[in-house]
Design an enzyme around this catalytic site. Structure first.
Site, PDB file in Angstrom:
ATOM      1  N   HIS A  91     -16.411  90.789  45.053  1.00 49.29           N
ATOM      2  CA  HIS A  91     -15.999  92.205  45.105  1.00 49.29           C
ATOM      3  C   HIS A  91     -15.146  92.590  43.902  1.00 49.29           C
ATOM      4  CE1 HIS A  91     -17.731  92.421  49.079  1.00 49.29           C
ATOM      5  NE2 HIS A  91     -17.125  91.273  49.347  1.00 49.29           N
ATOM      6  N   LYS A 103      17.217  81.051  42.254  1.00 49.27           N
ATOM      7  CA  LYS A 103      16.684  80.526  43.512  1.00 49.27           C
ATOM      8  C   LYS A 103      16.965  81.443  44.703  1.00 49.27           C
ATOM      9  CE  LYS A 103      15.623  76.542  46.093  1.00 49.27           C
ATOM     10  NZ  LYS A 103      14.184  76.748  45.957  1.00 49.27           N
ATOM     11  N   LYS A 158       3.137  78.922  42.011  1.00 44.58           N
ATOM     12  CA  LYS A 158       3.801  77.770  41.400  1.00 44.58           C
ATOM     13  C   LYS A 158       3.486  77.729  39.912  1.00 44.58           C
ATOM     14  CE  LYS A 158       6.281  76.950  43.608  1.00 44.58           C
ATOM     15  NZ  LYS A 158       6.416  77.687  44.798  1.00 44.58           N
ATOM     16  N   ASN A 180      29.280  88.337  43.361  1.00 41.07           N
ATOM     17  CA  ASN A 180      27.856  88.159  43.593  1.00 41.07           C
ATOM     18  C   ASN A 180      27.430  89.384  44.393  1.00 41.07           C
ATOM     19  OD1 ASN A 180      25.273  87.238  43.997  1.00 41.07           O
ATOM     20  ND2 ASN A 180      25.823  85.902  45.707  1.00 41.07           N
ATOM     21  N   GLY A 181      26.566  90.208  43.829  1.00 39.03           N
ATOM     22  CA  GLY A 181      26.156  91.414  44.550  1.00 39.03           C
ATOM     23  C   GLY A 181      25.954  92.554  43.586  1.00 39.03           C
ATOM     24  N   GLU A 204       5.237  80.750  37.958  1.00 38.13           N
ATOM     25  CA  GLU A 204       6.696  80.838  37.846  1.00 38.13           C
ATOM     26  C   GLU A 204       7.305  79.752  36.962  1.00 38.13           C
ATOM     27  OE1 GLU A 204       8.983  80.798  41.491  1.00 38.13           O
ATOM     28  OE2 GLU A 204       7.759  79.228  42.353  1.00 38.13           O
ATOM     29  N   ARG A 208      21.231  79.377  40.904  1.00 40.04           N
ATOM     30  CA  ARG A 208      21.400  80.764  41.369  1.00 40.04           C
ATOM     31  C   ARG A 208      21.396  81.769  40.213  1.00 40.04           C
ATOM     32  NH1 ARG A 208      23.471  80.579  46.690  1.00 40.04           N
ATOM     33  NH2 ARG A 208      24.180  82.721  46.544  1.00 40.04           N
ATOM     34  N   TRP A 254      23.383  85.753  37.161  1.00 36.31           N
ATOM     35  CA  TRP A 254      22.012  86.268  37.030  1.00 36.31           C
ATOM     36  C   TRP A 254      22.192  87.768  36.810  1.00 36.31           C
ATOM     37  CZ3 TRP A 254      18.670  89.811  39.195  1.00 36.31           C
ATOM     38  CH2 TRP A 254      17.319  89.652  38.888  1.00 36.31           C
ATOM     39  N   GLU A 258      -0.057  80.365  47.058  1.00 34.85           N
ATOM     40  CA  GLU A 258       1.130  79.579  46.710  1.00 34.85           C
ATOM     41  C   GLU A 258       0.888  78.747  45.444  1.00 34.85           C
ATOM     42  OE1 GLU A 258       4.104  79.460  47.184  1.00 34.85           O
ATOM     43  OE2 GLU A 258       4.814  77.437  46.774  1.00 34.85           O
ATOM     44  N   CYS A 303      23.623  84.648  41.285  1.00 37.38           N
ATOM     45  CA  CYS A 303      24.978  84.326  40.854  1.00 37.38           C
ATOM     46  C   CYS A 303      25.617  83.253  41.744  1.00 37.38           C
ATOM     47  CB  CYS A 303      25.900  85.543  40.845  1.00 37.38           C
ATOM     48  SG  CYS A 303      25.349  86.851  39.775  1.00 37.38           S
TER      49      CYS A 303
HETATM   50  O1  M6R Z   1      15.137  81.503  50.198  1.00 40.66           O
HETATM   51  P1  M6R Z   1      13.869  82.256  50.504  1.00 40.66           P
HETATM   52  O2  M6R Z   1      12.848  81.382  51.141  1.00 40.66           O
HETATM   53  O3  M6R Z   1      14.110  83.489  51.294  1.00 40.66           O
HETATM   54  O4  M6R Z   1      13.319  82.677  49.090  1.00 40.66           O
HETATM   55  C1  M6R Z   1      12.177  83.475  48.978  1.00 40.66           C
HETATM   56  C2  M6R Z   1      11.689  83.531  47.557  1.00 40.66           C
HETATM   57  O5  M6R Z   1      12.654  84.095  46.725  1.00 40.66           O
HETATM   58  C3  M6R Z   1      11.295  82.152  47.013  1.00 40.66           C
HETATM   59  O6  M6R Z   1      10.351  81.526  47.823  1.00 40.66           O
HETATM   60  C4  M6R Z   1      10.739  82.294  45.588  1.00 40.66           C
HETATM   61  O7  M6R Z   1       9.512  82.954  45.618  1.00 40.66           O
HETATM   62  C5  M6R Z   1      10.604  80.927  44.930  1.00 40.66           C
HETATM   63  N1  M6R Z   1      10.935  81.027  43.539  1.00 40.66           N
HETATM   64  C6  M6R Z   1       9.246  80.361  45.022  1.00 40.66           C
HETATM   65  O8  M6R Z   1       9.084  79.164  44.351  1.00 40.66           O
END
Ligand code: M6R
Length: 619
Positions: free
Chosen positions: A515, A614, A496, A101-102, A499, A27, A75, A492, A2
């Site tokens: 395995h 984010k 990517k 927000n919360g 997501e 957000r 969100w 990673e 949010c």
């Molecule tokens: O702001 P942060 O680095 O703490 O965020 C952690 C994750 O939420 C963030 O890396 C998330 O996995 C991203 N969407 C990855 O692209």
């Protein structure tokens, strides 16, 4: 999650709030809304389901004119995305509007009590309990005491909350307050105007002086200035910090997406990360606030790295860096697990929290747990002055510049670079790094931005990744494999892809294939293999052979002049040769571009992928 943007001053509030929310849409983008005190002294509410563009349309058709107001981009936590669940939420008599927000963890019991008191609920949200409670306390407390009512309301909430309140009975002000780790509340101090936002991109165009609210604090914003206090009722002054982000840094510029911009600006972001920190002549790194002296570093028995998502994967590589260069055992833990695991820490443990935003709820809770057990704490963080940076004794800012794309890219390569610098600094303090190794490493770190720039330039000119995406976008499942330093990169790379293009992808240590996962290999399951010429190169080649022997497709990250590899695989994603510790920082870049092009090819919304936000400021 949010985003909140509020304004008090002489300017028309609606366009300001809409533009501020635009910068905060990363957000959350399930719905949006705003409350404005109009010239008639009434509260005017506009809300729309879906992205901010829908709220813009609503406001175009039904304009709101006023100079005090607050907006919100949501969100969803409680109640599905819809107009009725969009913030602001309003009291039944339209006297108060609240954005939050919360999470109100005790919302069910509060709702029952408020219903018994005669309040009717118009939404499924937890936030609506806040506005009704506020109304109740305002009319059952001291006369016309909005601040007192806000304090009494927040005292009843369980869980983290950042709120902004606007009231037609107090038309020249906004009240912002924060309890718990509810994400940032930045108060912007302008000339004859004040503003509040969940994050700097919303206000960086208008103000340079910013004050952050800590948990348990509130701010009363008027055009004449801002007063600060705590929820116990004390008033005090707070020192502002000066923001050095340029407004252009939060613009997309000539790029189609923020993610694309952030990928292609990595030569610059890595330059910024290293700026002022590499001492090539002295063959060392200088970190201003490591938070440990030589004797504390020498006594360290253990390092625990804790983080979420992409930052967690950075931690997996950080383990290799610190163990190999500083000879300290390292554990890496998801922050969401660490905080509830009752971890065993000691004053000789260093807990490193990695977080781009500096406001991830689980990571903040992990830091608090570390501090409760007297461990040393160090934050690797991109958003300066964020909560994580303020909490930890040591801070290594990523200096990557604002990252807006929901899929983290440049913050990942910057956090790896910071981890490498931390490992070198610890190695030096603990005398575990010999001079020759340190000299070579520091010199090679100086080459990193140039190597990244060359790789990116080649990718742009060749158009290779767009072509690959045309071939590979039709597959539904991918395996990513890597070994040693590149296992983290495999994880990673897979994240990517999943997501932003919604393709199922898993990152595995290559040695684990036999395995179990190798059972998945068939012509419709491509494998992305990290095959650079490092100490496990031969093992990776054997792994690729085993995939090919089962008719699997292989895309390999490797060196352009590696003829053996090129012949073996279906596509080669080239990376330059360099020091083994620098290599993974470069090796992830082709995987970022690949994921970006795959998402484009599939028509996905790259910067606002479904269900994600984010900053994850709630559990
Ligand atoms: O702001 P942060 O680095 O703490 O965020 C952690 C994750 O939420 C963030 O890396 C998330 O996995 C991203 N969407 C990855 O692209």
């Amino acid at each position: 999650m949010c985003g909140i943007m509020g304004y008090v001053g002489p300017r028309a509030v609606a366009p300001l709030v809409l533009n501020g929310l635009q910068q905060l849409e990363y957000r959350g983008y399930d719905s949006a809304g705003m409350a404005v005190i109009g010239a008639d002294g009434e509260l005017h509410i506009r809300r729309a389901e879906g992205k901010l563009v829908n709220l813009r349309t609503v406001v175009e058709h039904s304009p709101v004119v006023g100079c005090v107001g607050v907006g919100h981009t949501r969100w969803a936590t409680h109640g599905p995305p819809s107009e009725r669940n969009a913030h602001p939420h309003i009291s039944p008599d339209q006297e108060f509007a609240v954005v939050q927000n919360g999470i109100v963890e005790n919302f069910a019991e509060l709702r029952t009590r408020l219903r018994e008191l005669g309040y009717a609920f118009a939404s499924d949200t937890d936030t609506e309990t806040i506005v009704h409670l506020l109304h109740y306390h305002y009319h059952n407390g001291s006369d016309a005491d909005l601040e007192g009512a806000v304090r009494a309301t927040l005292a009843e909430l369980r869980g983290p909350s950042a709120v902004v309140v606007v009231s037609r009975a107090h038309p020249g002000q906004l009240i912002a307050a924060r309890v718990g780790n509810a994400g940032g509340v930045a108060i912007g101090l302008g000339a004859g105007e004040s503003m509040v936002a969940s994050d700097l991109p919303a206000i960086v165009e208008h103000v340079r002086e910013v004050v952050y609210l800590e948990s348990g604090e509130f701010a009363v914003l008027t055009a004449a200035g801002v007063e600060f206090g705590n929820l116990a009722g004390d008033r005090y002054a707070k020192q502002p910090v000066t923001v050095d982000w340029s407004p252009e840094a939060v613009e997309r510029g000539p790029y189609d997406h923020f993610m694309q911009k952030e990928i292609y600006e990595q030569a610059q972001s890595l330059t910024d990360t290293l700026r002022g920190r590499l001492d090539l002549a002295g063959a060392t790194v200088r970190l201003e606030k490591l938070g440990l002296d030589r004797s504390q570093a020498a006594k360290l028995e253990r390092v625990v790295i804790t983080a979420c998502g992409t930052s967690y994967y950075a931690g997996l590589l950080g383990k290799h860096y610190i163990e190999r260069l500083a000879r300290i055992p390292v554990e890496v833990d998801y922050a969401g697990e660490f905080r509830y695991r009752d971890p065993v820490l000691s004053p000789n443990t260093l807990v490193i929290a990695i977080t781009q935003s500096g406001e991830t709820a689980d990571t903040l809770a992990a830091i608090e747990e570390a501090q409760r057990q007297d461990a040393h704490t160090l934050a690797i963080v991109n958003v300066v002055n964020s909560q994580a940076a303020r909490l930890c004794a040591g801070v290594v800012p990523m200096q990557a510049g604002p990252e807006i794309g929901v899929a983290s890219t440049k913050a990942f390569t910057s956090s790896l670079t910071c981890l490498l610098m931390v490992a070198v600094a610890l190695g030096e303090l603990r005398a575990t790094l010999d001079d020759a190794q340190r000299t070579a490493l520091v010199a090679e770190m100086g080459r990193l931005p140039g190597l990244a720039g060359g790789l990116l330039e080649e990718a742009r000119k060749s158009g290779r990744y767009a072509q690959l995406a045309q071939t590979y976008a039709r597959y539904h499942n991918f395996l990513y494999i890597g070994r040693g330093l590149h296992y983290a990169i495999a994880r990673e790379g897979a994240l990517k892809l999943k997501e932003i293009s919604y393709i199922h992808a898993e990152g595995y240590p290559a040695g684990e294939m036999k395995h179990g996962p190798i059972a998945l290999i068939e012509p419709n399951m491509p494998t992305v293999a990290l095959c650079v010429q490092d100490r496990v190169y031969d093992k990776m080649l054997s792994q690729v052979q085993q995939v090919k022997a089962r008719n699997g497709l292989v895309l390999a990250v490797g060196h352009a002049d590696d003829a053996l590899l090129a012949e073996m695989v279906d596509a080669l994603l080239p990376v330059p040769r360099c020091n083994e510790f620098i290599m993974p920082i470069l090796a992830v870049i082709p995987l970022q571009i690949f994921a970006y092009e795959m998402a484009l090819q599939r028509g996905a919304d790259v910067d606002q992928p479904r269900n994600l936000a984010k900053s994850v400021t709630v559990e």
